[in-house]
Each structure stands twice: as structure tokens, then as C-alpha cells.
Design a protein around this motif. Structure first.
Motif, PDB file in Angstrom:
ATOM      1  N   MET A   1       0.826  -1.203   0.000  1.00  0.00           N
ATOM      2  CA  MET A   1       0.000   0.000   0.000  1.00  0.00           C
ATOM      3  C   MET A   1       0.863   1.257   0.000  1.00  0.00           C
ATOM      4  O   MET A   1       0.539   2.253  -0.651  1.00  0.00           O
ATOM      5  N   SER A   2       1.967   1.217   0.731  1.00  0.00           N
ATOM      6  CA  SER A   2       2.863   2.377   0.742  1.00  0.00           C
ATOM      7  C   SER A   2       3.437   2.631  -0.644  1.00  0.00           C
ATOM      8  O   SER A   2       3.506   3.783  -1.114  1.00  0.00           O
ATOM      9  N   GLU A   3       3.873   1.583  -1.338  1.00  0.00           N
ATOM     10  CA  GLU A   3       4.402   1.735  -2.695  1.00  0.00           C
ATOM     11  C   GLU A   3       3.316   2.249  -3.638  1.00  0.00           C
ATOM     12  O   GLU A   3       3.566   3.107  -4.495  1.00  0.00           O
TER      13      GLU A   3
ATOM     14  N   ALA B   1      -3.615  13.367 -11.413  1.00  0.00           N
ATOM     15  CA  ALA B   1      -4.405  14.443 -10.810  1.00  0.00           C
ATOM     16  C   ALA B   1      -3.479  15.545 -10.307  1.00  0.00           C
ATOM     17  O   ALA B   1      -2.303  15.306 -10.026  1.00  0.00           O
ATOM     18  N   PRO B   2      -3.984  16.806 -10.193  1.00  0.00           N
ATOM     19  CA  PRO B   2      -3.133  17.926  -9.779  1.00  0.00           C
ATOM     20  C   PRO B   2      -2.750  17.904  -8.308  1.00  0.00           C
ATOM     21  O   PRO B   2      -1.747  18.501  -7.930  1.00  0.00           O
ATOM     22  N   MET B   3      -3.527  17.226  -7.426  1.00  0.00           N
ATOM     23  CA  MET B   3      -3.187  17.256  -6.003  1.00  0.00           C
ATOM     24  C   MET B   3      -2.118  16.213  -5.708  1.00  0.00           C
ATOM     25  O   MET B   3      -1.855  15.306  -6.483  1.00  0.00           O
ATOM     26  N   VAL B   4      -1.490  16.405  -4.539  1.00  0.00           N
ATOM     27  CA  VAL B   4      -0.438  15.482  -4.106  1.00  0.00           C
ATOM     28  C   VAL B   4      -0.757  15.020  -2.698  1.00  0.00           C
ATOM     29  O   VAL B   4      -1.472  15.683  -1.941  1.00  0.00           O
TER      30      VAL B   4
ATOM     31  N   GLY C   1       1.351   7.392  -6.686  1.00  0.00           N
ATOM     32  CA  GLY C   1       0.217   8.225  -7.072  1.00  0.00           C
ATOM     33  C   GLY C   1      -1.103   7.498  -7.074  1.00  0.00           C
ATOM     34  O   GLY C   1      -2.071   7.996  -7.655  1.00  0.00           O
ATOM     35  N   GLY C   2      -1.146   6.333  -6.421  1.00  0.00           N
ATOM     36  CA  GLY C   2      -2.376   5.556  -6.450  1.00  0.00           C
ATOM     37  C   GLY C   2      -3.554   6.221  -5.777  1.00  0.00           C
ATOM     38  O   GLY C   2      -4.704   5.916  -6.092  1.00  0.00           O
ATOM     39  N   LEU C   3      -3.308   7.154  -4.882  1.00  0.00           N
ATOM     40  CA  LEU C   3      -4.414   7.839  -4.202  1.00  0.00           C
ATOM     41  C   LEU C   3      -4.794   9.160  -4.875  1.00  0.00           C
ATOM     42  O   LEU C   3      -5.703   9.848  -4.403  1.00  0.00           O
TER      43      LEU C   3
END
Length: 317
Positions: free
Chosen positions: A42-44, A56-59, A49-51
């Protein structure tokens, strides 16, 4: 997954909790290994950018991942089971009313899986504590259904031309008055009187076997007053069943600890010494209808209603 409680949130930041429930066919893989692999995977996934949908523009400024393995008993708990369990704890005095706000706040801030696991563990522990070895199982074990009526017999002796001198008191079950008198004399007679002209004298009364109440107010240790109902068997001088009225006027059996607390109060109020109906308790000839065929509490001795029995008179000569 959630941002850790110590994180600093800036204006415009959005905090999102992402919940996933997954059932794995483990194929023999140890549970702890699965948790380690999931945390790493999940961390990888998030770092790639999986979330954010990858383009998408947000980080993601900060994230935390926690894998919780839910045992089968916890996974199967439903709302009705939890409601019944919490209600019983409140009604039995195990969960003080003043503690409920704090409990609700803690539960609201906890992860649902954590609470399922905690509830399942507590319910299992209480089930073990209430094992049959600590309780009465069948009414017949205490001979509640034994044949016979309840008799109270005063035993004394009479010398020729003299008045009756008291010996002792007997109470118990007998098929009839004559049997009650024989049992009483056998228990109370002083063998030294056999060498005299004295004869036994008895005064026998057939009485109701039980003392019961269906509206007895009692303050359990550290709690507010509760309405209770209970039954004492006079033939054994024991508290044999007791319940407390809780939310929705629902009656719940008392556990042994609270039943003993109630028994202490009944002793203080001398309920065994009643000669007739008195206040909120009364003598009855049969078990009340609410008494379960399976008694809910351990038998609790109430002591003798006659702690200072009539002293045996010294026989003449």
C-alpha cells in the motif's frame, strides 16, 4: 487508512479516510506475513500516485497505513448482539451510567475494526466467566420441585404436671404434619431426656415455602437505585434467583457478584424473619412465574432466620 493524529493540517488541506475490507484466501501464508506485505504494498501504491489518480493535480502530503486483521468472531458481531450485550452490562451494574459518555467518545474516535475485536474479546471473557461450573443449572438440583410442604415446628418437652419447656426450632419439607413432627423431634430432642418422664411437645405450622418480591428497590455498589425481583427458598435459607429491571422495563438475571450484593441488603433488612407479608416482600407457596427453569445465579446462603435458637432447658434431675 488515515493521517496520524499528530499531523499538522494546513488551510485548504483535505483529510480523507480510505477504508477497505478484503477477504484473502491465504493459502497457508501466516497472518503476520500478510500484514507486512500489505503495508509495504500500500505504501508503494500511494507513493506512485495511487491515491491521486496518477495524473491528478493534487499530491499526498502525508499518509499512514494500518492493516488490521479481524478474527472471525469479531467479524460476525452484528448490531443486535452489541445492543443486547451493552444493555446487559448497564442493567447488571457492570457499566455505570456516568461512564457511558466517555465510552461513546472513545468508541467514536476508534477504528471500527478495533472496536469489533475488543467487543468480541470481552464477550468471550464474560461467557467464560459465566460457565456452568459457577452457576446452578437445573431447578431440580436444588430440589425446588421436591415433594412435600414447608413446615415450621417448635419442639419442647413436658414433665408430668409441668408446663412446656422449649428445646429448639425445626423448619423444612415434609409430606405431612406427622412427618414434620418426627423430623423435628429427631433433630431437636435432647437424648438426656430419655432417662426422665418428660415427653416431647411440638407446635407445628404449615407455611409458604418461599419469600419473594417483585418490586424491591436496591442500590448496587456505587450505583443509583434499581428495581429488583428475587426469591428466597426458606427450606434452605438461600437466595435462588434474582433479576434487575433495566431499560425498556426489561428484566435481566443478576450475575453472582451483584446477587451477593443484593443478598447482603436482604440480610440487613431481616427478610427471613418475616412472620407475614411485610412491605415489598411476601411469603408465597410456589415459585413466581418469572423464575426461569434454569436458575441464573449461584445459590447464596442467607443465614439462619433464628440465629439465637431457643436455649435448651436443662432436664430435671
Amino acid at each position: 487508512m488515515a493521517v496520524s493524529p499528530g499531523s499538522t493540517r494546513q488551510a485548504g488541506d483535505v483529510v480523507i479516510h480510505v477504508a477497505m475490507e478484503v477477504i484473502y484466501a491465504s493459502d497457508g501464508c501466516p497472518e503476520k506475513d500478510i500484514e507486512v506485505m500489505l503495508n509495504r504494498g500500500m505504501s508503494e501504491f500511494i507513493n506512485r500516485g495511487g491515491l491521486t489518480g496518477f495524473d491528478a493535480p493534487m499530491v499526498v502530503e502525508e499518509h499512514s497505513v494500518r492493516v488490521i486483521s479481524v478474527p472471525l468472531p469479531a467479524d460476525r458481531i452484528d448490531e443486535e448482539q452489541l445492543t443486547d450485550w451493552i444493555s446487559r452490562r448497564i442493567e447488571n451494574g457492570q457499566l455505570p451510567l456516568e461512564e457511558i459518555p466517555r465510552m461513546m467518545a472513545r468508541y467514536a474516535l476508534a477504528h471500527p475494526a478495533d472496536m469489533r475485536i475488543e467487543f468480541a474479546e470481552r464477550m468471550e471473557m464474560e461467557a467464560e466467566d459465566s460457565s456452568p461450573s459457577a452457576r446452578i443449572t437445573q431447578a431440580s438440583d436444588m430440589r425446588l420441585l421436591a415433594d412435600g410442604d414447608f413446615y415450621y415446628v417448635e419442639v419442647g418437652f413436658r414433665a408430668p404436671g409441668a408446663s412446656v419447656e422449649p428445646l429448639d426450632i425445626w423448619q423444612g419439607l415434609a409430606a405431612n404434619k406427622e412427618e414434620a413432627q418426627r423430623k423435628a423431634i429427631a433433630k431437636c430432642w435432647d437424648a438426656r431426656l430419655d432417662a426422665t418422664d418428660c415427653k416431647p411437645d411440638t407446635r407445628t405450622k404449615k407455611e409458604p415455602r418461599f419469600i419473594a418480591s417483585d418490586n424491591w428497590g436496591h442500590i448496587f455498589s456505587g450505583k443509583t437505585e434499581s428495581l429488583t425481583r428475587w426469591v428466597i427458598d426458606r427450606s434452605t435459607n438461600t437466595l435462588i434467583d434474582a433479576e434487575v429491571c433495566g431499560f425498556g422495563a426489561r428484566w435481566t438475571p443478576l450475575d453472582t457478584a451483584n446477587a451477593e450484593d443484593l443478598a447482603d441488603s436482604l440480610r440487613d433488612n431481616d427478610v427471613l424473619e418475616l412472620d407475614a407479608d411485610c412491605g415489598d416482600s411476601k411469603m408465597v407457596g410456589k415459585l413466581p412465574e418469572w423464575v426461569s427453569p434454569r436458575l441464573q445465579i449461584s445459590v447464596i446462603p442467607m443465614g439462619s432466620p433464628y440465629p439465637s435458637q431457643a436455649p435448651a432447658a436443662q432436664p430435671a434431675g
